[in-house]
Scaffold this active site. Structure first.
Site, PDB file in Angstrom:
ATOM      1  N   CYS A 185      45.893   4.043  41.034  1.00  0.00           N
ATOM      2  CA  CYS A 185      46.216   5.455  40.847  1.00  0.00           C
ATOM      3  C   CYS A 185      45.484   6.319  41.865  1.00  0.00           C
ATOM      4  O   CYS A 185      45.902   7.448  42.144  1.00  0.00           O
ATOM      5  CB  CYS A 185      45.899   5.905  39.422  1.00  0.00           C
ATOM      6  SG  CYS A 185      44.195   5.639  38.912  1.00  0.00           S
TER       7      CYS A 185
ATOM      8  N   GLN B  84      38.320   2.375  32.869  1.00  0.00           N
ATOM      9  CA  GLN B  84      37.280   1.400  33.192  1.00  0.00           C
ATOM     10  C   GLN B  84      36.019   1.610  32.357  1.00  0.00           C
ATOM     11  O   GLN B  84      35.357   0.644  31.964  1.00  0.00           O
ATOM     12  CB  GLN B  84      36.954   1.468  34.688  1.00  0.00           C
ATOM     13  CG  GLN B  84      35.954   0.404  35.140  1.00  0.00           C
ATOM     14  CD  GLN B  84      35.758   0.402  36.640  1.00  0.00           C
ATOM     15  OE1 GLN B  84      36.677   0.724  37.393  1.00  0.00           O
ATOM     16  NE2 GLN B  84      34.575   0.037  37.094  1.00  0.00           N
TER      17      GLN B  84
ATOM     18  N   HIS C 296      41.346   1.124  41.885  1.00  0.00           N
ATOM     19  CA  HIS C 296      42.362   1.756  41.045  1.00  0.00           C
ATOM     20  C   HIS C 296      43.549   2.198  41.893  1.00  0.00           C
ATOM     21  O   HIS C 296      43.403   3.014  42.800  1.00  0.00           O
ATOM     22  CB  HIS C 296      41.767   2.961  40.325  1.00  0.00           C
ATOM     23  CG  HIS C 296      40.721   2.597  39.316  1.00  0.00           C
ATOM     24  ND1 HIS C 296      40.914   2.753  37.961  1.00  0.00           N
ATOM     25  CD2 HIS C 296      39.480   2.077  39.458  1.00  0.00           C
ATOM     26  CE1 HIS C 296      39.835   2.342  37.312  1.00  0.00           C
ATOM     27  NE2 HIS C 296      38.947   1.930  38.197  1.00  0.00           N
TER      28      HIS C 296
ATOM     29  N   CYS D 132      45.747   1.399  34.052  1.00  0.00           N
ATOM     30  CA  CYS D 132      45.235   2.750  33.837  1.00  0.00           C
ATOM     31  C   CYS D 132      46.129   3.470  32.841  1.00  0.00           C
ATOM     32  O   CYS D 132      47.341   3.570  33.035  1.00  0.00           O
ATOM     33  CB  CYS D 132      45.209   3.493  35.169  1.00  0.00           C
ATOM     34  SG  CYS D 132      45.019   5.284  35.011  1.00  0.00           S
ATOM     35  N   GLU D 133      45.531   3.965  31.763  1.00  0.00           N
ATOM     36  CA  GLU D 133      46.325   4.609  30.727  1.00  0.00           C
ATOM     37  C   GLU D 133      46.831   5.988  31.142  1.00  0.00           C
ATOM     38  O   GLU D 133      47.715   6.546  30.484  1.00  0.00           O
ATOM     39  CB  GLU D 133      45.535   4.724  29.431  1.00  0.00           C
ATOM     40  CG  GLU D 133      44.343   5.659  29.488  1.00  0.00           C
ATOM     41  CD  GLU D 133      43.586   5.713  28.170  1.00  0.00           C
ATOM     42  OE1 GLU D 133      43.048   6.788  27.863  1.00  0.00           O
ATOM     43  OE2 GLU D 133      43.523   4.693  27.460  1.00  0.00           O
ATOM     44  N   HIS D 134      46.308   6.536  32.218  1.00  0.00           N
ATOM     45  CA  HIS D 134      46.724   7.869  32.645  1.00  0.00           C
ATOM     46  C   HIS D 134      47.999   7.846  33.484  1.00  0.00           C
ATOM     47  O   HIS D 134      48.795   8.785  33.430  1.00  0.00           O
ATOM     48  CB  HIS D 134      45.605   8.546  33.447  1.00  0.00           C
ATOM     49  CG  HIS D 134      44.354   8.734  32.641  1.00  0.00           C
ATOM     50  ND1 HIS D 134      43.089   8.587  33.184  1.00  0.00           N
ATOM     51  CD2 HIS D 134      44.169   9.034  31.338  1.00  0.00           C
ATOM     52  CE1 HIS D 134      42.185   8.803  32.241  1.00  0.00           C
ATOM     53  NE2 HIS D 134      42.814   9.073  31.122  1.00  0.00           N
ATOM     54  N   HIS D 135      48.166   6.782  34.287  1.00  0.00           N
ATOM     55  CA  HIS D 135      49.325   6.737  35.188  1.00  0.00           C
ATOM     56  C   HIS D 135      50.131   5.446  35.080  1.00  0.00           C
ATOM     57  O   HIS D 135      51.111   5.270  35.805  1.00  0.00           O
ATOM     58  CB  HIS D 135      48.857   6.899  36.647  1.00  0.00           C
ATOM     59  CG  HIS D 135      48.067   8.140  36.879  1.00  0.00           C
ATOM     60  ND1 HIS D 135      46.690   8.148  36.944  1.00  0.00           N
ATOM     61  CD2 HIS D 135      48.456   9.435  37.035  1.00  0.00           C
ATOM     62  CE1 HIS D 135      46.260   9.381  37.146  1.00  0.00           C
ATOM     63  NE2 HIS D 135      47.310  10.182  37.204  1.00  0.00           N
TER      64      HIS D 135
END
Length: 199
Positions: free
Chosen positions: A158, A128, A156, A87-90
């Site tokens: 996250c 995703q 996920h 996940c590119e956010h976390h």
């Protein structure tokens, strides 16, 4: 995954990454010089390079490496392709299965190449939704089939380890072109074969 074999990393990049991870450990309140962490920055640097090796892969080239003329125009499905992404956010993993189908239009590709394309785009910093579309577009733009269908079901971390902390949640995404998009019967056949319901 058995087809993940890229493990030669640029030494300069590895060392630079390791130096940053060493500083991250310090900022988190750890002592990066203690015995248990001495080699961790280098290990993490190599691990991250492995987990993001998709940046060094070309999905179209993967398909073209085993592309054959064939007069077959029925649905080809490769399902339950394991995938692991970040996940590119976390920077936490998400993992699950991809189901890919296409209807050939003069050309087919080796079945393992479909799994390699999933790997190519999964081994990057991702969301995703984008991953689903990238797999679809790669197959559509390279093989020019009569249609492509991609469904991904993933969990996920996250969501599981932080934030809402819902361990049993599964996210399903889909992307279609051609016959899968225009013909509800074709799309329904694909989804029924997967046992997935998307409205």
């Amino acid at each position: 995954m058995a087809y993940s074999k890229i493990e030669k990393f640029d030494q300069d990049i590895t060392e630079e990454l390791a130096s940053h991870y060493k500083e991250i450990f310090r900022l988190l309140g750890e002592d990066p010089e203690r015995e248990g962490l001495l080699k961790s920055p280098m290990r993490v640097a190599k691990s991250m390079q492995f987990l993001t090796q998709g940046y060094n892969m070309d999905g179209a080239e993967i398909l073209r490496s085993a592309m054959f003329k064939e007069d077959y125009r029925q649905m080809v499905i490769v399902k339950d392709i394991e995938l692991y992404s970040m996940c590119e956010h976390h920077l936490l993993p998400f993992y699950g299965k991809a189901h890919v189908a296409y209807i050939p239009n003069g050309y087919i590709t080796g079945l393992s190449k479909i799994a390699r394309v999933v790997e190519c785009y999964a081994r990057r910093l991702q969301v995703q939704e984008r991953l689903t579309v990238q797999i679809r577009d790669c197959i559509q733009n390279t093989l020019h089939p009569l249609g492509v269908g991609v469904v991904i079901e993933a969990s996920h971390m996250c969501m599981q380890l932080r934030g809402v902390q819902k361990q049993n949640s599964v996210t399903t995404t889909s992307a279609f072109t051609g016959g899968f998009l225009k013909d509800e019967r074709t799309r329904s056949e694909f989804m029924n074969l997967l046992g997935v319901s998307i409205h």
